[in-house]
Design a protein around this motif. Structure first.
Motif, short mmCIF file in Angstrom:
data_model
loop_
_atom_site.label_atom_id
_atom_site.label_comp_id
_atom_site.label_asym_id
_atom_site.label_seq_id
_atom_site.Cartn_x
_atom_site.Cartn_y
_atom_site.Cartn_z
N PHE A 24 -71.77 21.06 2.09
CA PHE A 24 -71.79 21.35 0.65
C PHE A 24 -71.30 22.76 0.37
CE2 PHE A 24 -75.07 18.31 1.65
CZ PHE A 24 -74.88 17.31 0.69
N SER A 25 -70.77 22.93 -0.85
CA SER A 25 -70.52 24.28 -1.33
C SER A 25 -71.88 24.95 -1.55
CB SER A 25 -69.72 24.22 -2.64
OG SER A 25 -70.46 23.51 -3.62
N ARG A 46 -60.04 12.50 8.39
CA ARG A 46 -59.76 12.91 7.01
C ARG A 46 -60.94 13.71 6.45
NH1 ARG A 46 -58.53 7.78 3.98
NH2 ARG A 46 -56.63 7.91 5.21
N ILE A 47 -60.60 14.73 5.68
CA ILE A 47 -61.60 15.48 4.92
C ILE A 47 -61.45 15.10 3.46
CG2 ILE A 47 -62.29 17.77 4.09
CD1 ILE A 47 -61.47 18.89 6.82
N MET A 48 -62.56 14.90 2.77
CA MET A 48 -62.52 14.63 1.33
C MET A 48 -63.55 15.52 0.65
SD MET A 48 -62.09 10.50 1.47
CE MET A 48 -61.21 10.33 -0.03
N SER A 49 -63.22 15.94 -0.56
CA SER A 49 -64.21 16.69 -1.35
C SER A 49 -64.52 15.90 -2.61
CB SER A 49 -63.69 18.09 -1.68
OG SER A 49 -62.64 18.03 -2.61
N LEU A 62 -59.68 25.88 9.78
CA LEU A 62 -60.25 26.54 8.62
C LEU A 62 -59.41 26.18 7.40
CD1 LEU A 62 -62.68 28.48 8.46
CD2 LEU A 62 -61.05 30.38 8.49
N TRP A 63 -60.07 25.73 6.34
CA TRP A 63 -59.37 25.24 5.15
C TRP A 63 -59.79 26.04 3.93
CZ3 TRP A 63 -56.13 21.28 6.54
CH2 TRP A 63 -56.40 20.63 7.75
N ASP A 64 -58.85 26.20 2.99
CA ASP A 64 -59.15 26.83 1.70
C ASP A 64 -59.81 25.76 0.82
OD1 ASP A 64 -59.04 27.81 -0.94
OD2 ASP A 64 -57.36 29.11 -0.42
N THR A 65 -61.03 26.01 0.39
CA THR A 65 -61.75 24.97 -0.36
C THR A 65 -61.15 24.76 -1.75
OG1 THR A 65 -63.35 26.64 -1.05
CG2 THR A 65 -63.97 25.24 0.82
N ALA A 66 -60.39 25.75 -2.24
CA ALA A 66 -59.83 25.61 -3.58
C ALA A 66 -58.72 24.56 -3.63
CB ALA A 66 -59.30 26.97 -4.06
N PRO A 104 -62.70 11.19 -5.19
CA PRO A 104 -62.21 12.29 -4.35
C PRO A 104 -61.47 13.34 -5.17
CG PRO A 104 -61.55 10.14 -3.47
CD PRO A 104 -62.12 9.89 -4.82
N VAL A 105 -61.84 14.59 -4.99
CA VAL A 105 -61.13 15.68 -5.64
C VAL A 105 -59.97 16.10 -4.74
CG1 VAL A 105 -61.33 18.04 -6.52
CG2 VAL A 105 -63.25 16.43 -6.77
N LEU A 106 -60.26 16.35 -3.50
CA LEU A 106 -59.23 16.65 -2.50
C LEU A 106 -59.38 15.67 -1.34
CD1 LEU A 106 -59.50 20.55 -2.35
CD2 LEU A 106 -57.63 19.22 -3.36
N ARG A 107 -58.26 15.38 -0.75
CA ARG A 107 -58.27 14.41 0.35
C ARG A 107 -57.12 14.79 1.27
NH1 ARG A 107 -58.36 8.15 -0.57
NH2 ARG A 107 -57.05 7.42 1.10
#
Lengths: 332, 426
Positions: free
Chosen positions: A67-68, A82-85, A129-133, A95-98
């Motif tokens: 979580f944020s 896969r990562i999803m937000s 490491l990923w940019d959450t934005a 999904p906001v980001l995928r």
């Protein structure tokens, strides 16, 4: 906070899914629990009402949930790589980001203290490491030589630590991607010569509240990798020296894996086991290798989280049930 | 007791190859090299030596993580299926290299062997017979060696390449000369190199003397056992002369890289070398798949080792023109339960599982049989170990409805109650 009584821990709520569960996390607000299962869904459970909401989008099982800091966003990492937000509280989260993040399974996710970075690890032996934005890759950390099972940000200095199948722990400088230190949790790994395969890895990982200790949970004393003959164990390392402070195991040796570990604000450690010996919650404190309390669970446990109120734990079970347990006596 | 099993006639001196190829034609029954067939002779002689490669995945590989994936079902596990080089055919994502060779292979997805015991399952899959206490049948390799080994072939006809430890392919009533020669850890057979302190002339003189004494003895008291004994000496000599066949280090460096430096990669490269030397039957064992616990992690690990060398071997055999004369099988003693247990494991399961075949007369790209949506039962073209045994040997040109003749007794080559999967054979 009300007083906890670990030995009086009991099941306060059962939330039923239709497949065996693989993962569970409370969101930082404490309103929800999120689970992964032997299907392609993340499920959000409203702890008050028990309402279940499916988050659809993965093509495989999910075991990594994070979580944020505010709890506004939930991240899921699947065995599909896969990562999803998602918006954690949306009525029907989409999904906001995928993004395709790893070649092979994602085994763990962690969010940086300021929420700007998401770290992931998996079966391609990489930490990323990923940019959450925007979901863009910020950096890729190479060095592990086997599947990376878990990772965490340090709770105060923001550095990153990861552990692989063979119990090799790496402390990373997030800014440079360099390995600052390496230490070992090799008690959590063996190569089984009979079956010719490795077994190990940090199935659970947690820092102590003050950041001075790192706990890694898994299986030790393994004598038969393919039957899971070994004992659940939690290794607590002194963070500054990297040396083993204490190795927690059960007083009575049972077969299983310690799938999760958390430190309670009162200082004791909670460990979850699952496997041939059934499901157990263990409670250890300070330097005593044996538990001061343990509680039998209705089924084999597969993941553990501690609620922000520190009174409840969530346990993902193999029998398709998310159990919310209270760390105190049942109300009269 | 006087030996009765070989009358010394011209028929008996014919190569066992004469038994090959015409098994489906029908005809008179002839005794040939210890076998009895219903077919004609001359027209059956093949110009190419037939070979069989059997890869045995010990412990019971999961059909759901290999050849019969069921993604998005309650039994399917976490892996996805991937397309292959055969349109419409999908296999598990753990086999990306093999997927590109499926146009050279075929899948049988409908085995119901009803057997969940390691020992019995291994016996039944490798002999093609139901296990009967007190009865021993020849291993597939022994049957293949007896049927396919040319007369005066300098190498063993039945070779098992495996890791260190016990295990071998029994010859049963076919006699010890058809039992497996085991290359433990992929090393040459034991004592196959002459000791340095024994000059070749001295060794030759010793052997001449032994032969003289042996011939005198055999003149009066020859038996199948003494013949096997004599054969083992002759074979040892021939084998020592061809010891380089077992030396995988003689393969090009680039091939070691392509196959991988790990044990299974090296064993596959050695198998290629042996098959190129016309060894009729080679089995490689790969261990282990008995994944009651964390099945998925272990299948990543084991199939990660299996996939590339196996696919490379199939491609190399095809590229070298050997695939049409080399029948390939990938088998286990059984499959694994569709049900996933509480420790992410799968248990023993013989009721609905798969093997892969290829080369020889096997129809490339074929899929035989079908299981239901979550893989718990066979719903089409149920077969078992008996059918697979017939199919492998018939693919290599052996008439499996014929009999071996040993010591004057006739033994069916394969279970007479079963037959090959005819639609799978070209």
């Amino acid at each position: 906070m009300n007083a906890v009584e670990p030995d009086k821990t009991h099941v306060a709520k059962e939330l039923k899914h239709d497949r065996p569960l693989t993962a569970c996390r409370f969101d930082p607000t404490g309103k929800y629990a999120f689970t992964g299962a032997e299907d392609n869904f993340v499920v959000r459970w409203d702890l008050e009402s028990g309402a279940a909401t499916k988050l659809e989008g993965h093509d495989s099982w999910v075991r990594a949930i994070a979580f944020s800091p505010s709890g506004e966003t939930v991240y899921s990492g699947g065995y599909d790589g896969r990562i999803m937000s998602w918006s954690a509280a949306a009525e029907k989260p989409e999904p906001v980001l995928r993004y395709d993040a790893h070649l092979g399974w994602i085994r763990a996710l962690a969010v940086s203290l300021d929420g700007s970075r998401l770290a992931s690890c998996g079966n391609d032996n990489l930490v990323k490491l990923w940019d959450t934005a925007d979901g863009k890759l910020v950096s890729e950390f190479r060095g592990h030589e086997s599947h990376v099972y878990n990772l965490l940000f340090h709770p105060s200095d923001g550095s990153l630590v990861s552990c692989d199948l063979k119990g090799n722990v790496k402390h990373w400088d997030v800014a440079t991607g360099n390995v600052t230190r390496e230490f070992t949790a090799s008690a959590l790994h063996i190569y089984d010569k009979t079956f010719r395969a490795d077994i190990g890895g940090a199935r659970g990982m947690a820092f102590s509240r003050d950041g001075k200790q790192l706990a890694l949970s898994g299986i030790t004393n393994c004598t038969n990798a393919f039957a899971g003959v070994g004992n659940p164990a939690v290794l607590v390392l002194d963070w500054e020296s990297g040396k083993l402070a204490v190795q927690y195991e059960g007083k009575e040796k049972i077969n299983g894996v310690a799938w999760g570990v958390r430190q309670h604000p009162e200082g004791f450690w909670i460990g979850l086991s699952g496997g041939g010996g059934g499901g157990w919650l263990y409670f250890w404190k300070e330097a005593a290798a044996e538990e001061f309390a343990k509680v039998k669970l209705p089924d084999s446990g597969r993941d553990l989280d501690l609620h922000p109120d520190s009174l409840r734990v969530a346990i993902a079970h193999a029998d398709k049930t998310l159990r919310i347990c209270e760390l105190r006596a049942k109300p009269a | 007791m006087r030996c009765q099993y070989d009358c010394g006639s011209n028929e008996h001196r014919l190569s066992r190859r004469t038994l090959l190829g015409g098994g489906l034609i029908g005809g008179v029954t002839l005794g040939l090299g210890g076998l009895v067939t219903r077919t004609g002779v001359a027209e059956q002689v093949k110009s190419k030596q037939q070979r069989i490669l059997n890869i045995f995945l010990h412990g019971g590989v999961s059909q759901l993580e290999t050849w019969d994936p069921k993604p998005n079902t309650d039994t399917g596990g976490p892996f996805r299926s991937i397309p292959t080089s055969v349109p419409g055919m999908h296999i598990c994502e753990l086999l990306p290299y093999t997927a590109q060779q499926m146009h050279r292979l075929a899948i049988v997805r409908s085995l119901n062997t009803k057997q969940g015991d390691h020992g019995i399952g291994t016996i039944e899959m490798t002999t093609g017979r139901k296990n009967m206490p007190g009865t021993t049948y020849p291993h597939l390799g022994a049957a293949a060696a007896k049927a396919l080994t040319p007369e005066h072939f300098p190498l063993p006809g039945h070779i098992l390449v495996r890791s260190a430890g016990p295990g071998s392919g029994q010859a049963a009533y076919l006699g010890p000369k058809y039992a497996s020669v085991n290359l433990a850890d992929g090393k040459p057979p034991e004592n196959s190199v002459r000791p340095q302190n024994l000059p070749s002339e001295v060794s030759a003189r010793r052997n001449d003397f032994r032969r003289k004494v042996n011939d005198r003895f055999a003149g009066r008291r020859r038996t199948a056992d003494t013949d096997a004994y004599t054969f083992s000496y002759d074979q040892a000599e021939q084998l020592m002369a061809r010891a380089d066949v077992f030396d995988v280090s003689k393969e090009p460096e680039a091939d070691h890289e392509r196959y991988g430096r790990h044990e299974f990669g090296q064993h596959c490269l050695l198998a290629r070398r042996l098959l190129e030397a016309d060894v009729p039957f080679v089995q490689i064992n790969h261990s282990n798949y008995d994944t009651h616990f964390e099945n998925f992690d272990y299948h990543i690990e084991q199939l990660g080792e299996f996939d590339k060398p196996f696919a490379t071997l199939v491609a190399d055999l095809a590229d070298r023109g050997l695939l049409e004369s080399t029948t390939i099988c990938v088998m286990s003693e059984f499959g694994r339960t569709p049900r996933i247990n509480k420790t992410y494991g799968r248990d023993h399961w013989g009721n609905a599982w798969s093997v892969v075949l290829g080369g020889g007369r096997i129809q490339p790209g074929a899929i035989i049989g079908k299981t239901n949506d979550n893989g718990t039962a066979v719903v089409d073209r149920e077969v078992d170990h008996g059918h697979i045994f017939h199919t492998i040997l018939q693919s290599a040109g052996v008439d499996t409805r014929a009999e071996f003749e040993v010591g004057g007794r006739h033994f069916p080559i394969a279970d007479p109650a079963k037959d090959a999967i005819r639609e799978l054979l070209a």
